[in-house]
Design an enzyme around this catalytic site. Structure first.
Site, PDB file in Angstrom:
ATOM      1  N   PHE A   1     -13.742  32.902 154.288  1.00 55.97           N
ATOM      2  CA  PHE A   1     -15.089  32.918 153.670  1.00 55.97           C
ATOM      3  C   PHE A   1     -15.268  34.110 152.729  1.00 55.97           C
ATOM      4  O   PHE A   1     -16.334  34.666 152.597  1.00 55.97           O
ATOM      5  CB  PHE A   1     -16.190  32.869 154.741  1.00 55.97           C
ATOM      6  CG  PHE A   1     -16.349  31.481 155.300  1.00 55.97           C
ATOM      7  CD1 PHE A   1     -17.401  30.683 154.892  1.00 55.97           C
ATOM      8  CD2 PHE A   1     -15.415  30.950 156.173  1.00 55.97           C
ATOM      9  CE1 PHE A   1     -17.518  29.394 155.351  1.00 55.97           C
ATOM     10  CE2 PHE A   1     -15.520  29.664 156.640  1.00 55.97           C
ATOM     11  CZ  PHE A   1     -16.580  28.870 156.228  1.00 55.97           C
TER      12      PHE A   1
ATOM     13  N   GLU B   1     -23.153  22.042 167.322  1.00 58.35           N
ATOM     14  CA  GLU B   1     -21.914  21.520 166.745  1.00 58.35           C
ATOM     15  C   GLU B   1     -21.441  22.436 165.623  1.00 58.35           C
ATOM     16  O   GLU B   1     -22.237  22.865 164.793  1.00 58.35           O
ATOM     17  CB  GLU B   1     -22.194  20.111 166.192  1.00 58.35           C
ATOM     18  CG  GLU B   1     -21.004  19.449 165.559  1.00 58.35           C
ATOM     19  CD  GLU B   1     -19.803  19.436 166.494  1.00 58.35           C
ATOM     20  OE1 GLU B   1     -19.891  18.841 167.570  1.00 58.35           O
ATOM     21  OE2 GLU B   1     -18.770  20.039 166.147  1.00 58.35           O
ATOM     22  N   PHE B   2     -20.125  22.693 165.600  1.00 52.24           N
ATOM     23  CA  PHE B   2     -19.585  23.594 164.574  1.00 52.24           C
ATOM     24  C   PHE B   2     -18.593  22.904 163.645  1.00 52.24           C
ATOM     25  O   PHE B   2     -17.925  23.576 162.865  1.00 52.24           O
ATOM     26  CB  PHE B   2     -18.909  24.799 165.243  1.00 52.24           C
ATOM     27  CG  PHE B   2     -19.844  25.609 166.102  1.00 52.24           C
ATOM     28  CD1 PHE B   2     -20.723  26.511 165.524  1.00 52.24           C
ATOM     29  CD2 PHE B   2     -19.880  25.429 167.472  1.00 52.24           C
ATOM     30  CE1 PHE B   2     -21.605  27.243 166.306  1.00 52.24           C
ATOM     31  CE2 PHE B   2     -20.761  26.148 168.265  1.00 52.24           C
ATOM     32  CZ  PHE B   2     -21.624  27.059 167.682  1.00 52.24           C
TER      33      PHE B   2
ATOM     34  N   LYS C   1     -25.902  28.872 166.918  1.00 53.77           N
ATOM     35  CA  LYS C   1     -25.582  27.990 165.785  1.00 53.77           C
ATOM     36  C   LYS C   1     -26.154  28.551 164.479  1.00 53.77           C
ATOM     37  O   LYS C   1     -25.465  28.661 163.464  1.00 53.77           O
ATOM     38  CB  LYS C   1     -26.146  26.593 166.064  1.00 53.77           C
ATOM     39  CG  LYS C   1     -26.041  25.630 164.909  1.00 53.77           C
ATOM     40  CD  LYS C   1     -24.605  25.320 164.544  1.00 53.77           C
ATOM     41  CE  LYS C   1     -24.536  24.589 163.222  1.00 53.77           C
ATOM     42  NZ  LYS C   1     -23.185  24.361 162.769  1.00 53.77           N
TER      43      LYS C   1
ATOM     44  N   LYS D   1     -26.153   0.855 158.068  1.00 55.29           N
ATOM     45  CA  LYS D   1     -25.055   1.605 158.702  1.00 55.29           C
ATOM     46  C   LYS D   1     -24.520   0.839 159.909  1.00 55.29           C
ATOM     47  O   LYS D   1     -23.314   0.777 160.144  1.00 55.29           O
ATOM     48  CB  LYS D   1     -25.543   2.987 159.157  1.00 55.29           C
ATOM     49  CG  LYS D   1     -25.767   3.954 158.017  1.00 55.29           C
ATOM     50  CD  LYS D   1     -26.055   5.351 158.542  1.00 55.29           C
ATOM     51  CE  LYS D   1     -26.334   6.303 157.408  1.00 55.29           C
ATOM     52  NZ  LYS D   1     -26.639   7.663 157.828  1.00 55.29           N
TER      53      LYS D   1
ATOM     54  N   GLY E   1     -17.053  32.075 144.228  1.00 60.21           N
ATOM     55  CA  GLY E   1     -17.185  30.812 143.499  1.00 60.21           C
ATOM     56  C   GLY E   1     -18.613  30.605 143.034  1.00 60.21           C
ATOM     57  O   GLY E   1     -19.348  31.567 142.776  1.00 60.21           O
TER      58      GLY E   1
ATOM     59  N   THR F   1     -28.747  20.607 164.931  1.00 59.37           N
ATOM     60  CA  THR F   1     -29.051  22.027 164.753  1.00 59.37           C
ATOM     61  C   THR F   1     -30.565  22.204 164.766  1.00 59.37           C
ATOM     62  O   THR F   1     -31.259  21.673 163.899  1.00 59.37           O
ATOM     63  CB  THR F   1     -28.462  22.533 163.420  1.00 59.37           C
ATOM     64  OG1 THR F   1     -27.057  22.282 163.445  1.00 59.37           O
ATOM     65  CG2 THR F   1     -28.717  24.009 163.219  1.00 59.37           C
TER      66      THR F   1
ATOM     67  N   ARG G   1     -16.743  21.021 160.625  1.00 57.55           N
ATOM     68  CA  ARG G   1     -16.909  21.114 159.179  1.00 57.55           C
ATOM     69  C   ARG G   1     -16.622  19.759 158.569  1.00 57.55           C
ATOM     70  O   ARG G   1     -15.642  19.114 158.950  1.00 57.55           O
ATOM     71  CB  ARG G   1     -15.924  22.137 158.584  1.00 57.55           C
ATOM     72  CG  ARG G   1     -16.148  23.552 159.029  1.00 57.55           C
ATOM     73  CD  ARG G   1     -14.907  24.387 158.799  1.00 57.55           C
ATOM     74  NE  ARG G   1     -13.760  23.851 159.544  1.00 57.55           N
ATOM     75  CZ  ARG G   1     -12.512  24.310 159.430  1.00 57.55           C
ATOM     76  NH1 ARG G   1     -12.234  25.291 158.614  1.00 57.55           N
ATOM     77  NH2 ARG G   1     -11.523  23.781 160.139  1.00 57.55           N
TER      78      ARG G   1
ATOM     79  N   CYS H   1     -25.662  21.970 155.578  1.00 51.87           N
ATOM     80  CA  CYS H   1     -25.890  22.895 156.701  1.00 51.87           C
ATOM     81  C   CYS H   1     -26.317  24.300 156.286  1.00 51.87           C
ATOM     82  O   CYS H   1     -27.382  24.760 156.677  1.00 51.87           O
ATOM     83  CB  CYS H   1     -24.649  22.964 157.563  1.00 51.87           C
ATOM     84  SG  CYS H   1     -24.390  21.429 158.454  1.00 51.87           S
TER      85      CYS H   1
HETATM   86  P1  NAD Z   1     -26.886  12.675 159.100  1.00 53.06           P
HETATM   87  O1  NAD Z   1     -28.161  12.686 158.365  1.00 53.06           O
HETATM   88  O2  NAD Z   1     -25.598  12.413 158.383  1.00 53.06           O
HETATM   89  O3  NAD Z   1     -26.961  11.623 160.292  1.00 53.06           O
HETATM   90  C1  NAD Z   1     -28.056  11.460 161.139  1.00 53.06           C
HETATM   91  C2  NAD Z   1     -28.089  10.011 161.586  1.00 53.06           C
HETATM   92  O4  NAD Z   1     -29.094   9.839 162.591  1.00 53.06           O
HETATM   93  C3  NAD Z   1     -28.445   9.031 160.457  1.00 53.06           C
HETATM   94  O5  NAD Z   1     -27.468   8.016 160.390  1.00 53.06           O
HETATM   95  C4  NAD Z   1     -29.802   8.473 160.870  1.00 53.06           C
HETATM   96  O6  NAD Z   1     -30.017   7.135 160.458  1.00 53.06           O
HETATM   97  C5  NAD Z   1     -29.699   8.579 162.395  1.00 53.06           C
HETATM   98  N1  NAD Z   1     -30.989   8.539 163.080  1.00 53.06           N
HETATM   99  C6  NAD Z   1     -32.133   9.209 162.777  1.00 53.06           C
HETATM  100  N2  NAD Z   1     -33.110   8.879 163.649  1.00 53.06           N
HETATM  101  C7  NAD Z   1     -32.560   8.017 164.540  1.00 53.06           C
HETATM  102  C8  NAD Z   1     -33.056   7.328 165.670  1.00 53.06           C
HETATM  103  N3  NAD Z   1     -34.331   7.449 166.056  1.00 53.06           N
HETATM  104  N4  NAD Z   1     -32.239   6.488 166.336  1.00 53.06           N
HETATM  105  C9  NAD Z   1     -30.943   6.344 165.934  1.00 53.06           C
HETATM  106  N5  NAD Z   1     -30.416   6.966 164.874  1.00 53.06           N
HETATM  107  C10 NAD Z   1     -31.213   7.802 164.181  1.00 53.06           C
HETATM  108  O7  NAD Z   1     -26.814  14.080 159.843  1.00 53.06           O
HETATM  109  P2  NAD Z   1     -25.520  14.941 160.243  1.00 53.06           P
HETATM  110  O8  NAD Z   1     -24.939  15.581 159.035  1.00 53.06           O
HETATM  111  O9  NAD Z   1     -24.653  14.138 161.146  1.00 53.06           O
HETATM  112  O10 NAD Z   1     -26.223  16.091 161.080  1.00 53.06           O
HETATM  113  C11 NAD Z   1     -26.844  15.844 162.337  1.00 53.06           C
HETATM  114  C12 NAD Z   1     -27.255  17.185 162.928  1.00 53.06           C
HETATM  115  O11 NAD Z   1     -26.089  17.976 163.174  1.00 53.06           O
HETATM  116  C13 NAD Z   1     -28.136  18.032 162.000  1.00 53.06           C
HETATM  117  O12 NAD Z   1     -29.050  18.753 162.774  1.00 53.06           O
HETATM  118  C14 NAD Z   1     -27.146  18.977 161.347  1.00 53.06           C
HETATM  119  O13 NAD Z   1     -27.736  20.172 160.946  1.00 53.06           O
HETATM  120  C15 NAD Z   1     -26.164  19.210 162.463  1.00 53.06           C
HETATM  121  N6  NAD Z   1     -24.816  19.567 162.005  1.00 53.06           N
HETATM  122  C16 NAD Z   1     -24.275  18.947 160.936  1.00 53.06           C
HETATM  123  C17 NAD Z   1     -22.979  19.280 160.524  1.00 53.06           C
HETATM  124  C18 NAD Z   1     -22.373  18.638 159.309  1.00 53.06           C
HETATM  125  O14 NAD Z   1     -21.337  19.147 158.833  1.00 53.06           O
HETATM  126  N7  NAD Z   1     -22.920  17.564 158.773  1.00 53.06           N
HETATM  127  C19 NAD Z   1     -22.242  20.242 161.236  1.00 53.06           C
HETATM  128  C20 NAD Z   1     -22.826  20.818 162.364  1.00 53.06           C
HETATM  129  C21 NAD Z   1     -24.111  20.477 162.728  1.00 53.06           C
END
Ligand code: NAD
Length: 429
Positions: A249, A151-152, A204, A35, A253, A121, A154, A260
């Protein structure tokens, strides 16, 4: 402001580039070398509308730096976000391994006062846990604050959601730390809700659990509609126009999926369990969601006289439109069920096919949506991609053995599908 963001997934990357776009000096830290390599070239490792352009812009302006070192970020930044994944552990509770590892690393390198912001989260009590981990590294309490800032956003509209949030939630023990975040977020001009740490963490989970509940509710209603000949779209319009209910919502479907809702609903159930409360309502929400796809597939199976030796065309694989995310996508349940029954799959998705291919290298992927119909016994529409809305349905129907469409997202009208020659099946009518 100088801001560090640890983790460059959907949340971390979007937060990082948006804050950089607003003129902050941001360091995004990522541990995954593949990445990192992509990010340094200005290529986002995820698909998300608008991210590539913004990433290139902020790298070009010098407001964003990409790093593999938490130490580097902690040394120069006054605010450091934790935005790493919190996937479900075996028992459904969130796995906090990554959050703890990052907290430990931050604690090792604090030199000046730092506000550590948990954006991942996490269950109630994690803010206190992060604080303890940092204290355990020998850091004085006066040297840091831990803030919860859920974080909210989408997936699919992450940049817009980050720039125009409905609200910003800040959970903090000290006003000064909350004020620093207010200042950082001031350009968004959003309503800001400042609470204690636990309330912010619970907001959250409660928000996602409530939204999942709304979808499960209308899906349960859709089943009643199927049994009594009512139409779920009309019922949803009728109840959604009541301001106390709201029309969002309420789209019946195949059920909710993604990275999430499933893990956050389970997380809420587990958190309640830990506190000796049996959250039966949410258990039912999960059950309804699971049975929704099972029931839909039962209808497909009944119509085709079994799935053995049947070729099923899938329109869409992502858990929803505008994302390549396939975590807990309904497409996976459908693929597993069809393959287990001895059927085969031909699938199309504009961006998520490569992610599915990693787990299912042997199913057939096509580059053009019309090819999913080629020799198929039935088509299932799984993801509501916009590009599916304007298809030439007659062309889609023409190549099928018998044109049967199971619309899992109620994307088409019965009239249009039947006019095109399809035998049309959908949810809730
Ligand atoms: P993700 O898995 O897409 O990304 C997490 C990233 O963190 C990965 O790239 C991973 O390599 C990196 N990482 C892990 N350990 C690390 C470290 N020690 N040092 C540096 N990088 C590290 O996750 P996401 O979808 O972005 O979600 C992150 C958090 O936010 C989760 O808790 C999720 O529930 C929450 N969240 C996600 C969304 C969503 O739509 N995806 C929305 C709101 C909240």
């Amino acid at each position: 402001m100088r801001v560090g963001v640890v983790g460059t997934g959907y949340v971390g990357l979007v937060t990082g580039i948006v804050l950089a776009e607003l003129g902050n000096d941001v360091i995004c830290v990522e541990k995954d070398l593949a990445k990192l390599d992509l990010l340094r070239q200005g290529i986002p490792p995820i698909y998300e509308p608008g991210v590539e352009e913004m990433l290139r812009r902020v790298l070009g302006s010098g407001h964003l730096k990409i790093s593999d070192s938490i130490e580097q970020a902690v040394h120069v930044c006054e605010v450091v976000f934790i935005a790493v994944g919190t996937p479900p552990a075996e028992d459904g509770s969130p796995d906090l391994t990554a959050v703890k590892a990052v907290a430990t690393e931050i604690g090792k390198h604090i030199r000046h006062h730092t506000v550590i912001v948990n954006k991942s989260t996490v269950p109630v009590g994690t803010g206190d846990l992060v604080e303890k981990i940092i204290l355990d590294q020998g850091v004085l309490p006066s040297m840091f604050d831990v803030v919860s800032n859920p974080e909210f956003l989408r997936e699919g509209s992450a940049i817009q959601d980050t720039l125009n949030p409905d609200r910003i939630v800040i959970g903090s023990k000290r006003n000064e730390a909350a004020d620093l975040l207010r200042e950082l977020y001031a350009p968004m001009e959003a309503q800001t809700i400042v609470t204690d740490l636990s309330s912010a963490e619970l907001i959250k989970y409660s928000a996602n659990a409530f939204l999942a509940m709304k979808i499960s509710f209308i899906n349960a209603v859709s089943r009643v509609c199927e049994l009594c000949g009512a139409n779920v779209a009309d019922v949803a319009a009728g109840i959604g126009s009541d301001k106390r209910i709201g029309n969002q919502f309420l789209h019946a479907g195949l059920g909710w999926g993604g990275s999430c809702f499933p893990k956050d609903v389970q997380g809420m159930i587990k958190t309640a369990e830990r506190l000796n409360y049996d959250f039966q309502l949410l258990k039912a929400v999960v059950e309804i969601n699971e049975s929704q796809t099972v029931e839909f597939l039962r209808r497909v199976e009944a119509r085709l006289g079994g799935l053995a030796n049947k070729k099923i065309g899938l329109m869409g694989l992502a858990f929803k439109a505008n994302t390549d995310d396939i975590r807990d996508a309904k497409s996976i349940v459908i693929i597993d069920t069809v393959l287990a029954a001895g059927g085969s799959i031909v699938a199309y998705d504009p961006v998520a096919a490569e992610n599915v291919r990693k787990t299912y290298p042997n199913i057939q992927y096509v580059e053009n949506v019309y090819e999913v119909s080629d020799g198929s016994d039935a088509i299932i529409l799984v993801t509501e991609w916009n590009e599916f809305r304007q298809l030439d349905l007659s062309r889609l129907a023409a190549c099928m053995k018998e044109p049967i469409l199971f619309d899992g997202r109620r994307l088409y009208s019965r009239k249009a599908a039947e006019h095109a020659g399809f035998e049309y099946h959908t949810v809730g009518e």
